[in-house]
Design a protein around this motif. Structure first.
Motif, PDB file in Angstrom:
ATOM      1  N   UNK A 131       0.862  -1.179   0.000  1.00  0.00           N
ATOM      2  CA  UNK A 131       0.000   0.000   0.000  1.00  0.00           C
ATOM      3  C   UNK A 131       0.903   1.235   0.000  1.00  0.00           C
ATOM      4  N   UNK A 132       0.683   2.113  -0.961  1.00  0.00           N
ATOM      5  CA  UNK A 132       1.593   3.231  -1.151  1.00  0.00           C
ATOM      6  C   UNK A 132       1.689   4.154   0.057  1.00  0.00           C
ATOM      7  N   UNK A 133       0.650   4.259   0.852  1.00  0.00           N
ATOM      8  CA  UNK A 133       0.661   5.248   1.926  1.00  0.00           C
ATOM      9  C   UNK A 133       1.722   4.975   2.978  1.00  0.00           C
ATOM     10  N   UNK A 134       2.205   3.744   3.097  1.00  0.00           N
ATOM     11  CA  UNK A 134       3.260   3.474   4.073  1.00  0.00           C
ATOM     12  C   UNK A 134       4.613   3.998   3.610  1.00  0.00           C
ATOM     13  N   UNK A 135       4.813   4.162   2.300  1.00  0.00           N
ATOM     14  CA  UNK A 135       6.095   4.651   1.785  1.00  0.00           C
ATOM     15  C   UNK A 135       7.138   3.582   1.576  1.00  0.00           C
ATOM     16  N   UNK A 136       6.856   2.338   1.969  1.00  0.00           N
ATOM     17  CA  UNK A 136       7.851   1.276   1.798  1.00  0.00           C
ATOM     18  C   UNK A 136       8.074   0.947   0.334  1.00  0.00           C
ATOM     19  N   UNK A 137       6.999   0.950  -0.440  1.00  0.00           N
ATOM     20  CA  UNK A 137       7.119   0.586  -1.855  1.00  0.00           C
ATOM     21  C   UNK A 137       7.918   1.612  -2.646  1.00  0.00           C
ATOM     22  N   UNK A 138       7.936   2.848  -2.186  1.00  0.00           N
ATOM     23  CA  UNK A 138       8.662   3.871  -2.938  1.00  0.00           C
ATOM     24  C   UNK A 138      10.152   3.562  -3.020  1.00  0.00           C
ATOM     25  N   UNK A 139      10.722   3.023  -1.939  1.00  0.00           N
ATOM     26  CA  UNK A 139      12.145   2.663  -1.987  1.00  0.00           C
ATOM     27  C   UNK A 139      12.400   1.645  -3.098  1.00  0.00           C
ATOM     28  N   UNK A 140      11.501   0.683  -3.226  1.00  0.00           N
ATOM     29  CA  UNK A 140      11.663  -0.344  -4.255  1.00  0.00           C
ATOM     30  C   UNK A 140      11.490   0.257  -5.645  1.00  0.00           C
ATOM     31  N   UNK A 141      10.496   1.111  -5.814  1.00  0.00           N
ATOM     32  CA  UNK A 141      10.291   1.725  -7.122  1.00  0.00           C
ATOM     33  C   UNK A 141      11.443   2.664  -7.480  1.00  0.00           C
ATOM     34  N   UNK A 142      11.898   3.434  -6.502  1.00  0.00           N
ATOM     35  CA  UNK A 142      12.984   4.383  -6.777  1.00  0.00           C
ATOM     36  C   UNK A 142      14.290   3.680  -7.123  1.00  0.00           C
ATOM     37  N   UNK A 143      14.629   2.634  -6.380  1.00  0.00           N
ATOM     38  CA  UNK A 143      15.926   1.990  -6.579  1.00  0.00           C
ATOM     39  C   UNK A 143      15.960   1.153  -7.852  1.00  0.00           C
ATOM     40  N   UNK A 144      14.784   0.849  -8.426  1.00  0.00           N
ATOM     41  CA  UNK A 144      14.754  -0.046  -9.583  1.00  0.00           C
ATOM     42  C   UNK A 144      15.479   0.521 -10.794  1.00  0.00           C
ATOM     43  N   UNK A 145      15.611   1.834 -10.892  1.00  0.00           N
ATOM     44  CA  UNK A 145      16.322   2.424 -12.021  1.00  0.00           C
ATOM     45  C   UNK A 145      17.829   2.224 -11.917  1.00  0.00           C
ATOM     46  N   UNK A 146      18.345   2.033 -10.705  1.00  0.00           N
ATOM     47  CA  UNK A 146      19.800   2.065 -10.512  1.00  0.00           C
ATOM     48  C   UNK A 146      20.556   0.955 -11.237  1.00  0.00           C
ATOM     49  N   UNK A 147      19.997  -0.248 -11.424  1.00  0.00           N
ATOM     50  CA  UNK A 147      20.720  -1.226 -12.241  1.00  0.00           C
ATOM     51  C   UNK A 147      20.671  -0.929 -13.738  1.00  0.00           C
ATOM     52  N   UNK A 148      19.897   0.093 -14.120  1.00  0.00           N
ATOM     53  CA  UNK A 148      19.689   0.390 -15.537  1.00  0.00           C
ATOM     54  C   UNK A 148      20.521   1.575 -15.995  1.00  0.00           C
ATOM     55  N   UNK A 149      20.405   2.725 -15.276  1.00  0.00           N
ATOM     56  CA  UNK A 149      21.072   3.909 -15.828  1.00  0.00           C
ATOM     57  C   UNK A 149      22.560   3.949 -15.515  1.00  0.00           C
ATOM     58  N   UNK A 150      23.252   4.829 -16.238  1.00  0.00           N
ATOM     59  CA  UNK A 150      24.720   4.932 -16.210  1.00  0.00           C
ATOM     60  C   UNK A 150      25.391   3.625 -16.630  1.00  0.00           C
ATOM     61  N   UNK A 151      24.787   2.934 -17.556  1.00  0.00           N
ATOM     62  CA  UNK A 151      25.317   1.648 -18.014  1.00  0.00           C
ATOM     63  C   UNK A 151      24.654   0.528 -17.251  1.00  0.00           C
ATOM     64  N   UNK A 152      23.861  -0.294 -17.940  1.00  0.00           N
ATOM     65  CA  UNK A 152      23.161  -1.380 -17.258  1.00  0.00           C
ATOM     66  C   UNK A 152      24.153  -2.287 -16.540  1.00  0.00           C
TER      67      UNK A 152
END
Length: 589
Positions: free
Chosen positions: A413-434
């Motif tokens: 449930x988005x209101x807890x804010x826990x899922x945001x860490x997972x959504x935010x960090x998901x880009x890190x294996x992709x950008x600046x060279x996968x």
């Protein structure tokens, strides 16, 4: 359920007690007048922690719920973001490790790394802005003319201006050789035309100017990546006296709608839709990719730190929830599997931090150490960059996902804010060279170029740590030695397998590269945890009763027992890379 507070005790412990920044860097000419040591570290970290916790962290959810938007060529940032960025600049944090001759603070890179962790743990979408701007300034510092340095660097280091990098184009992805952006010579400058995508903080109103670094091709450029040049393209042109001139022909077209980091305006940027954007060559013609890699290597290290940052934020939220949530008549932190998840999260996070901080010291030595060690230290940091970027971001996803799991249904449930860490960090294996590119770079370039000599030098240091563990009188340290020795032996065997594959069949080496990168990351993390445990044991033996040291040893022991065995699984995959991975028909996939 808790807000972010920087783990300053662990940060101080690593910087001053494990890495001993005063002894290693304090006498170097660049740092001799700074008084490096615990007093300075504590003062810096305490102030940074206040800024991160009080100013940046409350905006994390704001940016997620109110993304940056673009309309009529103007980006509107998430509420509060522009003010927070100004506070980072005013505090001297953006240029904390930059050249003092050009407006920076001139402090060691380790302090920039600590700050990067704090900003991104508190608010990853916002933390991207100073991270990319610092990288752009570094590229200008390394490759610019003196006039360019005088024009741009001080205002970038102080946060009055910010910088971006513009590489990617629609349809090109990581294949920069097929880019369509063009640069036509015109007197002392060039006219730039083209469009770039995925430009982090490509436009905003937080600073009075934005300095874009743009890859483009000259009309007669050689084919492929050998024909790319790098250009400085300011949002506003700069007059000879340093004041701002007319608006340049560079505008945001739109902001991307993303899985996470909603507060970061990731822009489609148009260059030269009207008369052509004015740009200035940075470095030499057709050598732009090498210049840009100065920035990208810096960014790759910091992206690795972003994986650590998201892990720390997710860990803090998960621990707070597990202590408060009662089920079965007791807080869920007392349930065995919840405790397991939290310990996995904690041990991985501390291992990531220890590795990133240790190699920030390596970067300092490579850039500012005695001349006789710079080459060796540069080879080492070159080897470490793909491991830190790749391993930390892969593990960061795991830790953030575990944070959701600890929350149970409330984590989804988005209101807890826990899922945001997972959504935010998901880009890190992709950008600046996968991370696939990082793994290939580790194996083909960094390992292959010297036949594994730099990796062997690191292995020798790990063996020395194992010997210290075995020789210690502290019974708590002995159990750490055997798992670390076993993991090292497996990794050394895999190193030889990969080196042989590079000579015999490079496709096998590439097939093994990701597993090898992950195996190496887990090994290096275990090694750094063992180093911390040795220092903690020494503090206890000297009479300290600080429970932090007891916890540090226990966390290292958990890592040795529960995390290091993962190395064996990756070793098996490396050994089997010549099998079905190679022979499996593509039409069956």
């Amino acid at each position: 359920m808790g807000t972010y507070r920087a783990p300053v005790e662990d940060m101080n412990f690593l910087v001053d007690e494990v890495l001993d920044v005063e002894a290693v860097l304090g006498s170097l000419p660049d740092f001799a007048d700074y008084g490096l040591g615990p007093e300075l570290t504590t003062a810096l970290l305490d102030e940074a922690a206040k800024l991160a916790g009080d100013e940046l962290a409350p905006l994390r959810r704001v940016g997620d719920e109110h993304p940056a938007t673009c309309a009529d060529g103007v980006v509107t940032a998430s509420p509060g973001f522009e003010d927070a960025l100004n506070k980072l600049g005013e505090g001297g944090w953006i240029g904390i490790s930059s050249d003092a001759n050009y407006g920076g603070q001139g402090l060691p890179e380790i302090y920039n790394t600590v700050g990067t962790e704090m900003w991104n743990s508190a608010n990853l979408a916002l933390g991207l802005a100073p991270m990319l701007s610092s990288g752009a300034a570094l590229a200008i510092h390394a490759h610019g003319t003196e006039a360019q340095k005088q024009t741009y660097l001080e205002k970038m280091h102080t946060g009055q201006w910010m910088g971006t990098m513009n590489l990617t184009e629609s349809g090109a992805g990581s294949d920069l050789g097929v880019m369509k952006t063009r640069a036509v010579p015109e007197g002392d400058h060039y006219r730039i035309t083209g469009q770039k995508i995925y430009i982090t903080w490509g436009d905003h109103q937080a600073t009075e100017n934005i300095i874009h670094l743009v890859l483009a091709k000259l009309p007669d450029a050689p084919a492929g990546s050998r024909g790319i040049s790098l250009f400085i393209v300011p949002k506003f042109l700069v007059n000879e006296d340093g004041s701002l001139g007319e608006r340049n022909d560079v505008y945001p077209v739109s902001t991307e709608h993303k899985l996470g980091i909603h507060g970061s305006p990731t822009c489609v940027m148009a260059f030269g839709d009207n008369e052509g954007a004015i740009g200035y060559l940075l470095g030499e013609e057709n050598n732009g990719l090498a210049c840009m890699f100065t920035m990208m290597n810096e960014a790759r290290l910091k992206v690795g730190v972003q994986g650590l940052s998201a892990s720390e934020g997710a860990l803090q939220k998960a621990v707070a929830y597990a202590r408060e949530r009662v089920q079965g008549g007791k807080p869920i932190i007392e349930h065995a599997d919840v405790k397991r998840m939290l310990l996995v999260m904690r041990s991985l996070t501390e291992a990531m931090r220890a590795l990133a901080y240790a190699e920030a010291i390596t970067m300092d030595l490579a850039h500012r150490g005695p001349q006789e060690v710079r080459g060796e230290q540069q080879r080492r940091i070159d080897l470490m960059i793909p491991v830190i970027k790749g391993w930390l971001t892969e593990v960061g996803q795991e830790v953030a996902s575990l944070g959701v799991q600890v929350h149970g249904g409330m984590g989804y449930i988005e209101e807890t804010g826990a899922a945001q860490y997972l959504r935010d960090v998901r880009i890190t294996p992709i950008y600046e060279g996968t991370n696939g590119i990082q793994a290939a770079d580790l194996v083909a370039r960094k390992l292959g170029r010297d036949g594994g000599a730099t990796m062997e030098a690191v292995a020798a240091e790990i063996r020395a740590t194992i010997a210290q563990l075995e020789a210690s009188d502290d019974v708590r340290l002995a159990p750490l030695a055997a798992p670390l020795a076993a993991a090292l032996a497996e990794q050394e065997h895999c190193t030889q397998l990969v080196l042989a594959a590079l000579k015999e069949d490079a496709s096998v080496a590439m097939g093994a590269s990701f597993e090898y990168m992950m195996q190496t990351g887990y090994l290096f993390g275990g090694w750094q945890m063992a180093r911390s445990a040795l220092v903690a044991a020494g503090k206890l033996a000297a009479g300290s009763d600080n429970p932090f040291y007891e916890a540090k040893i226990a966390t290292a022991a958990f890592y040795a027992e529960q995390i290091l065995p993962r190395c064996a699984g990756h070793a098996g995959a490396v050994a089997g890379a010549a099998g079905q991975l190679q022979s499996f028909p593509l039409e069956w996939i």
